[in-house]
Motif scaffolding. Structure first.
Motif, PDB file in Angstrom:
ATOM      1  N   PRO A   1      -7.441  14.852   4.306  1.00  0.00           N
ATOM      2  CA  PRO A   1      -8.668  15.411   4.869  1.00  0.00           C
ATOM      3  C   PRO A   1      -9.925  14.981   4.113  1.00  0.00           C
ATOM      4  N   SER A   2      -9.823  14.851   2.787  1.00  0.00           N
ATOM      5  CA  SER A   2     -11.039  14.519   2.031  1.00  0.00           C
ATOM      6  C   SER A   2     -11.527  13.116   2.371  1.00  0.00           C
ATOM      7  N   TYR A   3     -10.596  12.230   2.680  1.00  0.00           N
ATOM      8  CA  TYR A   3     -10.972  10.857   3.028  1.00  0.00           C
ATOM      9  C   TYR A   3     -11.520  10.776   4.451  1.00  0.00           C
ATOM     10  N   TYR A   4     -10.755  11.293   5.408  1.00  0.00           N
ATOM     11  CA  TYR A   4     -11.142  11.103   6.818  1.00  0.00           C
ATOM     12  C   TYR A   4     -12.323  11.973   7.237  1.00  0.00           C
ATOM     13  N   SER A   5     -12.561  13.084   6.541  1.00  0.00           N
ATOM     14  CA  SER A   5     -13.718  13.901   6.925  1.00  0.00           C
ATOM     15  C   SER A   5     -15.016  13.139   6.638  1.00  0.00           C
ATOM     16  N   LYS A   6     -14.996  12.291   5.620  1.00  0.00           N
ATOM     17  CA  LYS A   6     -16.187  11.471   5.323  1.00  0.00           C
ATOM     18  C   LYS A   6     -16.507  10.506   6.459  1.00  0.00           C
ATOM     19  N   LEU A   7     -15.474  10.188   7.239  1.00  0.00           N
ATOM     20  CA  LEU A   7     -15.655   9.212   8.315  1.00  0.00           C
ATOM     21  C   LEU A   7     -15.856   9.891   9.678  1.00  0.00           C
TER      22      LEU A   7
ATOM     23  N   ALA B   1       0.823  -1.219   0.000  1.00  0.00           N
ATOM     24  CA  ALA B   1       0.000   0.000   0.000  1.00  0.00           C
ATOM     25  C   ALA B   1       0.853   1.264   0.000  1.00  0.00           C
ATOM     26  N   PHE B   2       2.071   1.166   0.569  1.00  0.00           N
ATOM     27  CA  PHE B   2       2.915   2.355   0.660  1.00  0.00           C
ATOM     28  C   PHE B   2       4.071   2.294  -0.345  1.00  0.00           C
ATOM     29  N   ASN B   3       3.701   2.130  -1.596  1.00  0.00           N
ATOM     30  CA  ASN B   3       4.668   2.230  -2.707  1.00  0.00           C
ATOM     31  C   ASN B   3       5.916   1.377  -2.539  1.00  0.00           C
TER      32      ASN B   3
ATOM     33  N   PRO C   1      -0.356   2.854  11.004  1.00  0.00           N
ATOM     34  CA  PRO C   1      -0.821   3.177   9.660  1.00  0.00           C
ATOM     35  C   PRO C   1      -2.125   2.454   9.344  1.00  0.00           C
ATOM     36  N   ILE C   2      -2.686   2.776   8.181  1.00  0.00           N
ATOM     37  CA  ILE C   2      -3.795   1.988   7.658  1.00  0.00           C
ATOM     38  C   ILE C   2      -3.455   1.682   6.208  1.00  0.00           C
ATOM     39  N   ALA C   3      -3.691   0.459   5.813  1.00  0.00           N
ATOM     40  CA  ALA C   3      -3.286   0.019   4.470  1.00  0.00           C
ATOM     41  C   ALA C   3      -4.313  -0.956   3.907  1.00  0.00           C
ATOM     42  N   VAL C   4      -4.634  -0.760   2.643  1.00  0.00           N
ATOM     43  CA  VAL C   4      -5.541  -1.673   1.942  1.00  0.00           C
ATOM     44  C   VAL C   4      -4.835  -2.153   0.680  1.00  0.00           C
ATOM     45  N   LYS C   5      -5.014  -3.408   0.369  1.00  0.00           N
ATOM     46  CA  LYS C   5      -4.408  -3.992  -0.833  1.00  0.00           C
ATOM     47  C   LYS C   5      -4.743  -3.122  -2.049  1.00  0.00           C
TER      48      LYS C   5
ATOM     49  N   LEU D   1      -7.710  -3.611  -4.298  1.00  0.00           N
ATOM     50  CA  LEU D   1      -9.039  -3.613  -3.662  1.00  0.00           C
ATOM     51  C   LEU D   1      -9.381  -2.283  -2.982  1.00  0.00           C
ATOM     52  N   GLN D   2      -8.595  -1.240  -3.297  1.00  0.00           N
ATOM     53  CA  GLN D   2      -8.875   0.049  -2.661  1.00  0.00           C
ATOM     54  C   GLN D   2     -10.156   0.670  -3.212  1.00  0.00           C
ATOM     55  N   LYS D   3     -10.705   1.617  -2.443  1.00  0.00           N
ATOM     56  CA  LYS D   3     -11.935   2.343  -2.800  1.00  0.00           C
ATOM     57  C   LYS D   3     -13.135   1.417  -2.942  1.00  0.00           C
ATOM     58  N   GLN D   4     -13.143   0.350  -2.171  1.00  0.00           N
ATOM     59  CA  GLN D   4     -14.313  -0.548  -2.166  1.00  0.00           C
ATOM     60  C   GLN D   4     -14.873  -0.670  -0.751  1.00  0.00           C
ATOM     61  N   GLY D   5     -14.441   0.201   0.129  1.00  0.00           N
ATOM     62  CA  GLY D   5     -15.029   0.198   1.473  1.00  0.00           C
ATOM     63  C   GLY D   5     -14.251  -0.566   2.531  1.00  0.00           C
ATOM     64  N   ILE D   6     -13.112  -1.130   2.177  1.00  0.00           N
ATOM     65  CA  ILE D   6     -12.340  -1.905   3.169  1.00  0.00           C
ATOM     66  C   ILE D   6     -11.765  -0.977   4.242  1.00  0.00           C
ATOM     67  N   GLY D   7     -11.164   0.140   3.808  1.00  0.00           N
ATOM     68  CA  GLY D   7     -10.600   1.088   4.766  1.00  0.00           C
ATOM     69  C   GLY D   7     -11.680   1.602   5.718  1.00  0.00           C
ATOM     70  N   LYS D   8     -12.828   1.908   5.149  1.00  0.00           N
ATOM     71  CA  LYS D   8     -13.944   2.420   5.936  1.00  0.00           C
ATOM     72  C   LYS D   8     -14.390   1.380   6.973  1.00  0.00           C
ATOM     73  N   ALA D   9     -14.477   0.126   6.557  1.00  0.00           N
ATOM     74  CA  ALA D   9     -14.900  -0.940   7.481  1.00  0.00           C
ATOM     75  C   ALA D   9     -13.896  -1.091   8.626  1.00  0.00           C
TER      76      ALA D   9
HETATM   77  C1  LIG Z   1      -6.243   5.260   2.372  1.00  0.00           C
HETATM   78  C2  LIG Z   1      -6.790   3.817   2.300  1.00  0.00           C
HETATM   79  C3  LIG Z   1      -6.483   3.087   3.580  1.00  0.00           C
HETATM   80  C4  LIG Z   1      -8.322   3.925   2.133  1.00  0.00           C
HETATM   81  O1  LIG Z   1      -8.877   2.620   2.110  1.00  0.00           O
HETATM   82  P1  LIG Z   1      -9.918   2.222   0.966  1.00  0.00           P
HETATM   83  O2  LIG Z   1     -10.432   0.873   1.265  1.00  0.00           O
HETATM   84  O3  LIG Z   1      -9.265   2.443  -0.341  1.00  0.00           O
HETATM   85  O4  LIG Z   1     -11.037   3.345   1.175  1.00  0.00           O
HETATM   86  P2  LIG Z   1     -12.603   3.165   1.213  1.00  0.00           P
HETATM   87  O5  LIG Z   1     -13.046   2.358   0.037  1.00  0.00           O
HETATM   88  O6  LIG Z   1     -13.027   2.697   2.544  1.00  0.00           O
HETATM   89  O7  LIG Z   1     -13.049   4.668   1.032  1.00  0.00           O
HETATM   90  C5  LIG Z   1     -14.141   5.230   1.691  1.00  0.00           C
HETATM   91  C6  LIG Z   1     -14.496   6.501   0.968  1.00  0.00           C
HETATM   92  O8  LIG Z   1     -13.380   7.379   0.797  1.00  0.00           O
HETATM   93  C7  LIG Z   1     -13.094   7.607  -0.588  1.00  0.00           C
HETATM   94  N1  LIG Z   1     -11.635   7.601  -0.737  1.00  0.00           N
HETATM   95  C8  LIG Z   1     -10.814   6.531  -0.757  1.00  0.00           C
HETATM   96  N2  LIG Z   1      -9.522   6.935  -0.875  1.00  0.00           N
HETATM   97  C9  LIG Z   1      -9.560   8.302  -0.925  1.00  0.00           C
HETATM   98  C10 LIG Z   1      -8.554   9.319  -1.041  1.00  0.00           C
HETATM   99  N3  LIG Z   1      -7.248   9.030  -1.147  1.00  0.00           N
HETATM  100  N4  LIG Z   1      -8.962  10.610  -1.038  1.00  0.00           N
HETATM  101  C11 LIG Z   1     -10.280  10.920  -0.944  1.00  0.00           C
HETATM  102  N5  LIG Z   1     -11.272  10.012  -0.828  1.00  0.00           N
HETATM  103  C12 LIG Z   1     -10.911   8.723  -0.837  1.00  0.00           C
HETATM  104  C13 LIG Z   1     -13.775   6.481  -1.304  1.00  0.00           C
HETATM  105  O9  LIG Z   1     -14.114   6.826  -2.624  1.00  0.00           O
HETATM  106  C14 LIG Z   1     -14.992   6.266  -0.426  1.00  0.00           C
HETATM  107  O10 LIG Z   1     -15.955   7.251  -0.650  1.00  0.00           O
HETATM  108  P3  LIG Z   1     -17.516   6.902  -0.590  1.00  0.00           P
HETATM  109  O11 LIG Z   1     -17.765   6.315   0.780  1.00  0.00           O
HETATM  110  O12 LIG Z   1     -18.163   8.214  -0.825  1.00  0.00           O
HETATM  111  O13 LIG Z   1     -17.707   5.903  -1.680  1.00  0.00           O
HETATM  112  C15 LIG Z   1      -6.227   3.052   1.085  1.00  0.00           C
HETATM  113  O14 LIG Z   1      -6.573   3.696  -0.083  1.00  0.00           O
HETATM  114  C16 LIG Z   1      -4.701   2.833   1.148  1.00  0.00           C
HETATM  115  O15 LIG Z   1      -4.229   1.813   1.640  1.00  0.00           O
HETATM  116  N6  LIG Z   1      -3.930   3.797   0.591  1.00  0.00           N
HETATM  117  C17 LIG Z   1      -2.476   3.704   0.567  1.00  0.00           C
HETATM  118  C18 LIG Z   1      -1.881   3.842   1.933  1.00  0.00           C
HETATM  119  C19 LIG Z   1      -2.273   5.145   2.613  1.00  0.00           C
HETATM  120  O16 LIG Z   1      -2.180   6.221   2.032  1.00  0.00           O
HETATM  121  N7  LIG Z   1      -2.720   5.051   3.876  1.00  0.00           N
HETATM  122  C20 LIG Z   1      -3.200   6.199   4.631  1.00  0.00           C
HETATM  123  C21 LIG Z   1      -2.123   6.962   5.310  1.00  0.00           C
HETATM  124  S1  LIG Z   1      -1.707   6.221   6.889  1.00  0.00           S
END
Ligand SMILES: CC(C)(COP(=O)(O)OP(=O)(O)OC[C@H]1O[C@@H](n2cnc3c(N)ncnc32)[C@H](O)[C@@H]1OP(=O)(O)O)[C@@H](O)C(=O)NCCC(=O)NCCS
Length: 172
Positions: free
Chosen positions: A118-124, A21-23, A80-84, A87-95
């Motif tokens: 911020p755009s990701y975590y504000s949704k949560l 997940a981290f390049n 950290p948080i990491a998703v394969k 399989l990203q953007k399918q709700g795994i991180g959110k779960a």
């Molecule tokens: C960041 C990460 C953990 C998110 O997990 P994910 O399973 O891909 O995310 P989700 O599918 O749960 O996303 C939930 C929502 O956020 C959105 N989202 C996902 N990644 C996003 C991003 N980088 N920026 C903005 N929104 C994002 C999704 O579209 C989804 O929106 P929705 O609920 O409106 O459909 C994952 O993409 C990852 O492993 N990234 C690489 C490692 C990383 O950057 N980790 C975080 C820093 S510690």
């Protein structure tokens, strides 16, 4: 997919998923190992997402402190948080985050803090922490990436001070 507590048999899969997940860098994978060996590690807050017997995601919530002149409050940091990648953007991180929030609340912590998109975590439900009297000086980051989730009722604005990440966050 199921979300469950990590077990020893998952350590290799967790290392791999963090590298993927981290390049392909191992910094975050090694951070997980350092936190796991520290006294800030709470076993039931290291969560894996498992799909068809494979680890597809991992999130680590561990202890840190918010300190001010008078008090020190134990809080949770998410990192950290990491998703394969496939399989990203399918709700795994959110779960993973939602289960972590539930567990942290049940354990009685007041805040989860993090540095992240911020755009990701504000949704949560995370909010910019500096708006509520929380500070961060160990890492130089823009205001909007330092975020807080309020677990305890009406704690935002009440508990103020500097978030201090423990030693495990800093490689030797
Ligand atoms: C960041 C990460 C953990 C998110 O997990 P994910 O399973 O891909 O995310 P989700 O599918 O749960 O996303 C939930 C929502 O956020 C959105 N989202 C996902 N990644 C996003 C991003 N980088 N920026 C903005 N929104 C994002 C999704 O579209 C989804 O929106 P929705 O609920 O409106 O459909 C994952 O993409 C990852 O492993 N990234 C690489 C490692 C990383 O950057 N980790 C975080 C820093 S510690």
């Amino acid at each position: 997919m199921i979300v469950r507590t990590e077990e020893m048999k998952d350590y290799e899969g967790i290392f791999d998923i963090n590298v993927q997940a981290f390049n392909h860098r191992d910094d975050e994978a090694r951070l997980v190992e350092r936190i796991r060996q520290s006294n800030k590690f709470i076993p039931e807050l290291s969560l894996v997402g498992e799909l068809d017997d494979e680890i597809v995601g991992h999130a680590l919530f561990s202890e840190a402190a918010v300190k001010n002149e008078n008090n020190e409050e134990t809080v949770i940091v998410l990192a950290p948080i990491a998703v394969k990648p496939a399989l990203q953007k399918q709700g795994i991180g959110k779960a993973l985050i939602e289960e972590g929030i539930k567990r942290c609340r049940a354990l009685g912590y007041d805040f989860i803090l993090l540095i992240g998109h911020p755009s990701y975590y504000s949704k949560l439900g995370f909010k910019p922490a500096r708006n509520y009297g929380l500070e961060l000086t160990q890492f130089e980051v823009p205001d909007d990436v330092f975020m807080v989730y309020e677990l305890g009722e009406n704690k935002l604005g009440q508990i103020k001070g500097e978030l201090v990440y423990p030693e495990a966050f800093f490689a030797d």
